[in-house]
Design a protein around this motif. Sequence first.
Motif, PDB file in Angstrom:
ATOM      1  N   ALA A   1      -6.280  -2.415  -2.101  1.00 27.89           N
ATOM      2  CA  ALA A   1      -4.998  -2.866  -2.644  1.00 27.89           C
ATOM      3  C   ALA A   1      -4.318  -1.625  -3.212  1.00 27.89           C
ATOM      4  O   ALA A   1      -4.931  -0.870  -3.974  1.00 27.89           O
ATOM      5  CB  ALA A   1      -5.223  -3.903  -3.736  1.00 27.89           C
ATOM      6  N   LEU A   2      -3.081  -1.399  -2.801  1.00 29.72           N
ATOM      7  CA  LEU A   2      -2.373  -0.172  -3.157  1.00 29.72           C
ATOM      8  C   LEU A   2      -1.142  -0.467  -3.996  1.00 29.72           C
ATOM      9  O   LEU A   2      -0.461  -1.479  -3.787  1.00 29.72           O
ATOM     10  CB  LEU A   2      -1.960   0.571  -1.877  1.00 29.72           C
ATOM     11  CG  LEU A   2      -3.089   0.821  -0.857  1.00 29.72           C
ATOM     12  CD1 LEU A   2      -2.516   1.304   0.464  1.00 29.72           C
ATOM     13  CD2 LEU A   2      -4.092   1.799  -1.420  1.00 29.72           C
ATOM     14  N   ASP A   3      -0.837   0.463  -4.922  1.00 28.66           N
ATOM     15  CA  ASP A   3       0.397   0.323  -5.694  1.00 28.66           C
ATOM     16  C   ASP A   3       1.554   0.947  -4.911  1.00 28.66           C
ATOM     17  O   ASP A   3       1.383   1.385  -3.772  1.00 28.66           O
ATOM     18  CB  ASP A   3       0.248   0.924  -7.092  1.00 28.66           C
ATOM     19  CG  ASP A   3       0.042   2.434  -7.102  1.00 28.66           C
ATOM     20  OD1 ASP A   3       0.229   3.099  -6.051  1.00 28.66           O
ATOM     21  OD2 ASP A   3      -0.312   2.963  -8.173  1.00 28.66           O
ATOM     22  N   ALA A   4       2.733   1.019  -5.513  1.00 27.34           N
ATOM     23  CA  ALA A   4       3.920   1.535  -4.835  1.00 27.34           C
ATOM     24  C   ALA A   4       3.773   3.001  -4.427  1.00 27.34           C
ATOM     25  O   ALA A   4       4.419   3.451  -3.478  1.00 27.34           O
ATOM     26  CB  ALA A   4       5.143   1.358  -5.728  1.00 27.34           C
ATOM     27  N   ASP A   5       2.898   3.748  -5.121  1.00 26.72           N
ATOM     28  CA  ASP A   5       2.667   5.158  -4.789  1.00 26.72           C
ATOM     29  C   ASP A   5       1.456   5.352  -3.883  1.00 26.72           C
ATOM     30  O   ASP A   5       0.951   6.471  -3.753  1.00 26.72           O
ATOM     31  CB  ASP A   5       2.479   5.971  -6.081  1.00 26.72           C
ATOM     32  CG  ASP A   5       3.728   5.968  -6.944  1.00 26.72           C
ATOM     33  OD1 ASP A   5       4.845   5.989  -6.375  1.00 26.72           O
ATOM     34  OD2 ASP A   5       3.578   5.921  -8.186  1.00 26.72           O
ATOM     35  N   SER A   6       0.963   4.277  -3.313  1.00 27.39           N
ATOM     36  CA  SER A   6      -0.204   4.272  -2.413  1.00 27.39           C
ATOM     37  C   SER A   6      -1.505   4.661  -3.103  1.00 27.39           C
ATOM     38  O   SER A   6      -2.439   5.144  -2.464  1.00 27.39           O
ATOM     39  CB  SER A   6       0.038   5.167  -1.189  1.00 27.39           C
ATOM     40  OG  SER A   6       1.088   4.645  -0.410  1.00 27.39           O
ATOM     41  N   ASN A   7      -1.585   4.438  -4.403  1.00 28.20           N
ATOM     42  CA  ASN A   7      -2.828   4.644  -5.148  1.00 28.20           C
ATOM     43  C   ASN A   7      -3.652   3.359  -5.082  1.00 28.20           C
ATOM     44  O   ASN A   7      -3.110   2.255  -5.172  1.00 28.20           O
ATOM     45  CB  ASN A   7      -2.544   4.979  -6.612  1.00 28.20           C
ATOM     46  CG  ASN A   7      -1.783   6.277  -6.749  1.00 28.20           C
ATOM     47  OD1 ASN A   7      -2.132   7.272  -6.130  1.00 28.20           O
ATOM     48  ND2 ASN A   7      -0.724   6.252  -7.552  1.00 28.20           N
ATOM     49  N   THR A   8      -4.966   3.503  -4.955  1.00 30.40           N
ATOM     50  CA  THR A   8      -5.850   2.341  -4.923  1.00 30.40           C
ATOM     51  C   THR A   8      -5.918   1.719  -6.304  1.00 30.40           C
ATOM     52  O   THR A   8      -6.266   2.377  -7.277  1.00 30.40           O
ATOM     53  CB  THR A   8      -7.262   2.740  -4.457  1.00 30.40           C
ATOM     54  OG1 THR A   8      -7.164   3.314  -3.151  1.00 30.40           O
ATOM     55  CG2 THR A   8      -8.192   1.543  -4.421  1.00 30.40           C
ATOM     56  N   ILE A   9      -5.573   0.426  -6.376  1.00 29.99           N
ATOM     57  CA  ILE A   9      -5.651  -0.290  -7.653  1.00 29.99           C
ATOM     58  C   ILE A   9      -6.723  -1.377  -7.617  1.00 29.99           C
ATOM     59  O   ILE A   9      -6.949  -2.065  -8.614  1.00 29.99           O
ATOM     60  CB  ILE A   9      -4.288  -0.890  -8.052  1.00 29.99           C
ATOM     61  CG1 ILE A   9      -3.792  -1.872  -6.992  1.00 29.99           C
ATOM     62  CG2 ILE A   9      -3.274   0.206  -8.321  1.00 29.99           C
ATOM     63  CD1 ILE A   9      -2.585  -2.696  -7.429  1.00 29.99           C
ATOM     64  N   GLY A  10      -7.365  -1.527  -6.473  1.00 32.21           N
ATOM     65  CA  GLY A  10      -8.414  -2.527  -6.354  1.00 32.21           C
ATOM     66  C   GLY A  10      -8.764  -2.780  -4.907  1.00 32.21           C
ATOM     67  O   GLY A  10      -8.336  -2.047  -4.007  1.00 32.21           O
ATOM     68  N   TYR A  11      -9.529  -3.846  -4.703  1.00 35.22           N
ATOM     69  CA  TYR A  11     -10.014  -4.191  -3.370  1.00 35.22           C
ATOM     70  C   TYR A  11      -9.903  -5.697  -3.163  1.00 35.22           C
ATOM     71  O   TYR A  11     -10.104  -6.468  -4.109  1.00 35.22           O
ATOM     72  CB  TYR A  11     -11.479  -3.765  -3.206  1.00 35.22           C
ATOM     73  CG  TYR A  11     -11.661  -2.292  -3.434  1.00 35.22           C
ATOM     74  CD1 TYR A  11     -11.497  -1.380  -2.389  1.00 35.22           C
ATOM     75  CD2 TYR A  11     -11.957  -1.795  -4.701  1.00 35.22           C
ATOM     76  CE1 TYR A  11     -11.638  -0.021  -2.604  1.00 35.22           C
ATOM     77  CE2 TYR A  11     -12.099  -0.435  -4.921  1.00 35.22           C
ATOM     78  CZ  TYR A  11     -11.938   0.442  -3.873  1.00 35.22           C
ATOM     79  OH  TYR A  11     -12.063   1.796  -4.086  1.00 35.22           O
ATOM     80  N   VAL A  12      -9.607  -6.072  -1.943  1.00 36.41           N
ATOM     81  CA  VAL A  12      -9.574  -7.492  -1.592  1.00 36.41           C
ATOM     82  C   VAL A  12     -10.657  -7.734  -0.547  1.00 36.41           C
ATOM     83  O   VAL A  12     -10.652  -7.123   0.520  1.00 36.41           O
ATOM     84  CB  VAL A  12      -8.195  -7.919  -1.052  1.00 36.41           C
ATOM     85  CG1 VAL A  12      -8.222  -9.370  -0.609  1.00 36.41           C
ATOM     86  CG2 VAL A  12      -7.118  -7.701  -2.110  1.00 36.41           C
TER      87      VAL A  12
END
Length: 189
Positions: A76-87
């Motif tokens: 799961a990526l934020d607007a800056d393509s940083n990983t914020i989690g996993y689905v």
Amino acid sequence: MKKKMNPKEVLIPTVALLLICLIATTLLALTNSVTAEKIALNAVETEKSSRMLVMPEASSFGEVVSRDGGVTVCEALDADSNTIGYVYTAGAKGYGGTVSVMIGLDTEGTILGIEILSHGETPGLGANAVKPEFKNRFVGKSGTLTVNKTSNDGQNIQAITAATITSKAVTSAVNMALADYEAMTGGVQ
């Protein structure tokens, strides 16, 4: 005296039944070929919308990767393509067949939400697994979870009344995701 059977009395109904079966089979095959693509597209859309339910802070999602044990995962990526989690998506055998569950985990391995994708559980009993009252019992938990009939604290998930098998199936699917997260990240990000 026995009446002699006329071959036409058997042949005509047999041929009529054969033609009916042939027409019905052809129509079912035609219907399947027309609807198969739409059904597949609906399944993809359901999966995409479910990802947003279990990981609402995500702006986008990475590629879905198959892991051991029938588990899939995507970042799961934020607007800056940083990983914020996993689905994760995992399934386990319930009372009425496989219960397929989508699980959202943050980068610490804490459950943000779960969504039941499909099940064949008993209406009014195991089918209650789709209700927020049950799904919310997983939010904020991590590690290995167990099903308990009376308590929803610590690592316990309180079972749905009269649906312990379904509760165990959902918990098992969630544990599969949590175990894969641990194996994939070593437990830390």
